[in-house]
Design a protein around this motif. Structure first.
Motif, PDB file in Angstrom:
ATOM      1  N   ASN A 112       0.809  -1.425   0.143  1.00 20.63           N
ATOM      2  CA  ASN A 112      -0.105   0.022  -0.028  1.00 20.63           C
ATOM      3  C   ASN A 112       0.957   1.332   0.055  1.00 20.63           C
ATOM      4  OD1 ASN A 112       0.821  -0.685   2.527  1.00 20.63           O
ATOM      5  ND2 ASN A 112      -1.231  -0.911   3.407  1.00 20.63           N
ATOM      6  N   LEU A 113       1.955   1.215   0.766  1.00 21.23           N
ATOM      7  CA  LEU A 113       2.752   2.368   0.716  1.00 21.23           C
ATOM      8  C   LEU A 113       3.605   2.628  -0.815  1.00 21.23           C
ATOM      9  CD1 LEU A 113       4.533   2.053   4.348  1.00 21.23           C
ATOM     10  CD2 LEU A 113       2.595   3.674   3.436  1.00 21.23           C
ATOM     11  N   PHE A 114       4.071   1.256  -1.279  1.00 19.27           N
ATOM     12  CA  PHE A 114       4.805   1.418  -2.749  1.00 19.27           C
ATOM     13  C   PHE A 114       3.574   1.964  -3.612  1.00 19.27           C
ATOM     14  CE2 PHE A 114       7.710  -2.323  -1.319  1.00 19.27           C
ATOM     15  CZ  PHE A 114       8.493  -1.326  -0.554  1.00 19.27           C
ATOM     16  N   SER A 150      13.657  -3.465   1.465  1.00 19.31           N
ATOM     17  CA  SER A 150      13.373  -3.401   2.620  1.00 19.31           C
ATOM     18  C   SER A 150      11.986  -3.205   2.848  1.00 19.31           C
ATOM     19  CB  SER A 150      14.247  -2.859   3.316  1.00 19.31           C
ATOM     20  OG  SER A 150      15.731  -2.985   3.132  1.00 19.31           O
ATOM     21  N   ASN A 151      11.664  -3.405   3.932  1.00 24.54           N
ATOM     22  CA  ASN A 151      10.177  -2.797   4.360  1.00 24.54           C
ATOM     23  C   ASN A 151      10.322  -1.443   4.565  1.00 24.54           C
ATOM     24  OD1 ASN A 151       8.623  -5.328   4.322  1.00 24.54           O
ATOM     25  ND2 ASN A 151       9.561  -5.895   6.546  1.00 24.54           N
ATOM     26  N   PRO A 152       9.285  -0.607   3.788  1.00 26.36           N
ATOM     27  CA  PRO A 152       9.484   0.839   3.783  1.00 26.36           C
ATOM     28  C   PRO A 152       8.752   1.513   5.249  1.00 26.36           C
ATOM     29  CG  PRO A 152       7.313   0.077   2.708  1.00 26.36           C
ATOM     30  CD  PRO A 152       8.018  -1.142   3.140  1.00 26.36           C
ATOM     31  N   VAL A 153       9.388   2.485   5.442  1.00 30.70           N
ATOM     32  CA  VAL A 153       8.561   3.690   6.577  1.00 30.70           C
ATOM     33  C   VAL A 153       8.002   4.508   5.904  1.00 30.70           C
ATOM     34  CG1 VAL A 153       9.360   4.900   8.506  1.00 30.70           C
ATOM     35  CG2 VAL A 153      10.865   3.010   7.839  1.00 30.70           C
ATOM     36  N   ASP A 154       6.465   4.769   6.300  1.00 30.87           N
ATOM     37  CA  ASP A 154       5.765   5.590   6.104  1.00 30.87           C
ATOM     38  C   ASP A 154       5.880   7.101   6.605  1.00 30.87           C
ATOM     39  OD1 ASP A 154       3.269   7.051   4.934  1.00 30.87           O
ATOM     40  OD2 ASP A 154       2.252   6.147   6.212  1.00 30.87           O
ATOM     41  N   PHE A 155       7.036   7.763   6.199  1.00 35.08           N
ATOM     42  CA  PHE A 155       7.048   9.149   6.802  1.00 35.08           C
ATOM     43  C   PHE A 155       6.069  10.251   6.473  1.00 35.08           C
ATOM     44  CE2 PHE A 155      11.286   7.348   6.682  1.00 35.08           C
ATOM     45  CZ  PHE A 155      11.917   7.630   8.182  1.00 35.08           C
ATOM     46  N   ASP A 156       5.313   9.879   5.377  1.00 35.38           N
ATOM     47  CA  ASP A 156       4.258  10.721   5.350  1.00 35.38           C
ATOM     48  C   ASP A 156       2.990  10.375   6.299  1.00 35.38           C
ATOM     49  OD1 ASP A 156       5.436  11.787   3.059  1.00 35.38           O
ATOM     50  OD2 ASP A 156       4.331  10.303   1.577  1.00 35.38           O
ATOM     51  N   GLY A 157       2.895   9.433   6.862  1.00 32.56           N
ATOM     52  CA  GLY A 157       1.917   9.108   7.979  1.00 32.56           C
ATOM     53  C   GLY A 157       2.422   9.295   9.297  1.00 32.56           C
ATOM     54  N   THR A 158       3.700   9.502   9.525  1.00 31.68           N
ATOM     55  CA  THR A 158       4.690   9.772  11.056  1.00 31.68           C
ATOM     56  C   THR A 158       4.539  11.126  11.201  1.00 31.68           C
ATOM     57  OG1 THR A 158       6.078   7.628  10.377  1.00 31.68           O
ATOM     58  CG2 THR A 158       6.561   8.979  12.088  1.00 31.68           C
ATOM     59  N   ALA A 208      16.900   6.070   8.839  1.00 37.08           N
ATOM     60  CA  ALA A 208      15.694   5.422   8.261  1.00 37.08           C
ATOM     61  C   ALA A 208      15.122   6.499   7.028  1.00 37.08           C
ATOM     62  CB  ALA A 208      14.659   5.357   9.290  1.00 37.08           C
ATOM     63  N   LYS A 209      15.104   7.524   7.573  1.00 40.11           N
ATOM     64  CA  LYS A 209      14.741   8.688   6.600  1.00 40.11           C
ATOM     65  C   LYS A 209      15.591   8.558   4.981  1.00 40.11           C
ATOM     66  CE  LYS A 209      12.124  12.461   5.441  1.00 40.11           C
ATOM     67  NZ  LYS A 209      10.955  12.474   5.490  1.00 40.11           N
ATOM     68  N   ASN A 210      16.811   8.381   5.411  1.00 34.44           N
ATOM     69  CA  ASN A 210      17.555   8.395   3.966  1.00 34.44           C
ATOM     70  C   ASN A 210      17.705   7.008   3.182  1.00 34.44           C
ATOM     71  OD1 ASN A 210      18.294  11.087   4.317  1.00 34.44           O
ATOM     72  ND2 ASN A 210      20.141  10.591   5.749  1.00 34.44           N
ATOM     73  N   ASN A 211      17.221   5.919   3.998  1.00 29.51           N
ATOM     74  CA  ASN A 211      17.533   4.793   3.564  1.00 29.51           C
ATOM     75  C   ASN A 211      16.107   3.755   3.487  1.00 29.51           C
ATOM     76  OD1 ASN A 211      20.548   4.026   3.209  1.00 29.51           O
ATOM     77  ND2 ASN A 211      20.175   5.291   5.129  1.00 29.51           N
ATOM     78  N   SER A 239      12.693   5.184   3.489  1.00 31.76           N
ATOM     79  CA  SER A 239      11.459   5.764   3.072  1.00 31.76           C
ATOM     80  C   SER A 239      10.719   5.127   2.028  1.00 31.76           C
ATOM     81  CB  SER A 239      11.620   7.439   2.823  1.00 31.76           C
ATOM     82  OG  SER A 239      12.098   7.406   1.512  1.00 31.76           O
ATOM     83  N   SER A 240       9.393   5.169   2.035  1.00 32.44           N
ATOM     84  CA  SER A 240       8.537   4.297   1.034  1.00 32.44           C
ATOM     85  C   SER A 240       8.816   4.996  -0.229  1.00 32.44           C
ATOM     86  CB  SER A 240       6.923   4.581   1.464  1.00 32.44           C
ATOM     87  OG  SER A 240       6.677   5.740   1.603  1.00 32.44           O
TER      88      SER A 240
END
Length: 416
Positions: free
Chosen positions: A22-24, A199-207, A388-391, A393-394
């Motif tokens: 869903n993030l991708f 890798s599994n993504p981090v949803d910075f837009d939702g964080t 995490a932000k640099n590596n 992010s979704s």
């Protein structure tokens, strides 16, 4: 471009669990990609179905940019090994029919586990004359064998044959950690050029970082005011070892300021609650599973986050997925594990303390070190967030995934 994905344990953004496609898809849409996912009805953490899914065979939904087709998968005895197999088999059957009557995509991705789902993806790729990609999120069946879930020699042999068969048929194998790629190369003899890492993504837009006052009010509402909160969030499955946490909680019970909180669900949870109650340990609290879009509140309200895994040969190859949530919310980490996760936390991101699995003495020392050093908490939390932000992010990982898929899709289109 149209992508059809089979992913039994898909979780929506507001559900507990790991968000991935869903993030991708949110970023793929900007590239003109249409994403459809055929999924099951059971949440893998809770082992339960929502009321609206019960007594249904097919349901169509939307999750942001994704078109979802939910199909029946059995929940009978889901917590048992045989119940899990029944769930897998029922999903294979109904997902095949859902895929067969779906519009022709440009590529089919099967996200495992279960590994047997790859058979469905391959058959449909032949029927629709499109490439087939196998995504591996767990070391299956090896992990199930090491945990003792599978002991029958015939079943083990058949599982390995199916695994080898599917590895050979897939145009591409996608894994979610560099260690996983290493495992496939060294132990499965897969050519390195056939393996991609996303890798599994981090949803910075939702964080969304909350203001200090908001966090303080939330802590007060939870009864965490003036507490040093040690938080675990996620599945209570058997790959995790909570014994160091329980032992440390007992030894630190005289310090009324330290509180241990475990959020989530899983097969270990009933036994853990029983043990805490029997031993009358007062500084450990269990909370129910929290929706994905709410768990960040609890992480931000904590002081340090933990991931405690068993000493298992295969775990050294995989990332503990909860680490990314901890890093996204700027929390220092205590990690009991070996391998690539240790390399991530203590070498690359420098965002925590790494200890040996099952070592309660080291775990207690790490807790006390953080308890006595507030500036270290802040510094390590900031380190984790930046890395995490640099590596992870979704947006970055969605682009990486597309770069892996395009060389497969474009030649196929030209040949058609």
């Amino acid at each position: 471009m149209k992508i059809l994905i089979f992913h039994q344990f898909y979780t929506r953004l507001n559900e507990p669990g790991i968000s991935r496609f869903n993030l991708f898809a949110k970023h793929w849409q900007k590239e003109g990609v249409e994403t459809k996912v055929i999924v099951g009805m059971i949440n893998y953490q809770t082992g339960r179905k929502k009321e609206e899914y019960k007594r249904k065979v097919f349901i169509k939904e939307k999750d942001g940019e994704i078109e979802i087709i939910r199909v029946f998968d059995s929940a009978i005895g889901y917590r048992t090994f045989l119940g899990r197999i029944l769930s897998y088999v029922s999903f294979l059957f109904f997902s095949f029919w859902a895929g067969l009557f779906s519009a022709k995509p440009d590529i089919i991705i099967v996200s495992s586990p279960p590994i047997f789902l790859g058979i469905v993806g391959y058959l449909l790729s032949i029927s629709k004359r499109v490439p087939f990609v196998l995504e591996l999120r767990d070391l299956w069946p090896d992990e199930a064998i090491e945990l003792g879930y599978v002991e029958n020699k015939f079943i083990i042999q058949v599982s390995y044959l199916i695994e080898k068969f599917l590895y050979g048929l897939a145009e591409l194998i996608v894994v979610n950690s560099p260690g996983f790629k290493e495992f496939l190369i060294e132990e499965k003899r897969i050519n390195t050029d056939k393996i991609g890492v996303v890798s599994n993504p981090v949803d910075f837009d939702g964080t969304v970082a909350r203001k200090k006052k908001e966090v303080e009010l939330f802590r007060e509402a939870l009864g965490w005011k003036n507490k040093f909160v040690v938080l675990y969030s996620g599945s209570h499955s058997f790959v995790y070892d909570f014994s160091p946490l329980i032992e440390t909680a007992k030894k630190l019970e005289s310090n009324k300021n330290i509180l241990f909180v475990l959020i989530g669900d899983g097969r270990q949870k009933p036994a853990l609650i029983k043990k805490i109650n029997q031993e009358k340990i007062k500084n450990v609290r269990f909370l129910d599973t929290v929706p994905k879009n709410k768990v960040g509140y609890f992480i931000e309200a904590s002081d340090v986050c933990v991931a405690l895994l068993k000493k298992m040969r295969l775990l050294k190859y995989v990332y503990a997925s909860k680490l990314f949530d901890y890093m996204a919310h700027q929390k220092p980490i205590i990690l009991a594990m070996e391998g690539v996760s240790v390399d991530l936390v203590c070498q690359k991101a420098k965002c925590g303390i790494c200890i040996e699995p099952a070592n309660a003495v080291s775990f207690q020392k790490a807790i006390i070190e953080f308890y006595n050093n507030n500036s270290k908490l802040k510094k390590l939390g900031e380190n984790g967030y930046k890395f995490a932000k640099n590596n992870f992010s979704s947006e970055i990982l969605a682009e990486q995934y597309l770069k892996l898929l395009k060389p497969i899709i474009i030649p196929k289109r030209k040949s058609d």
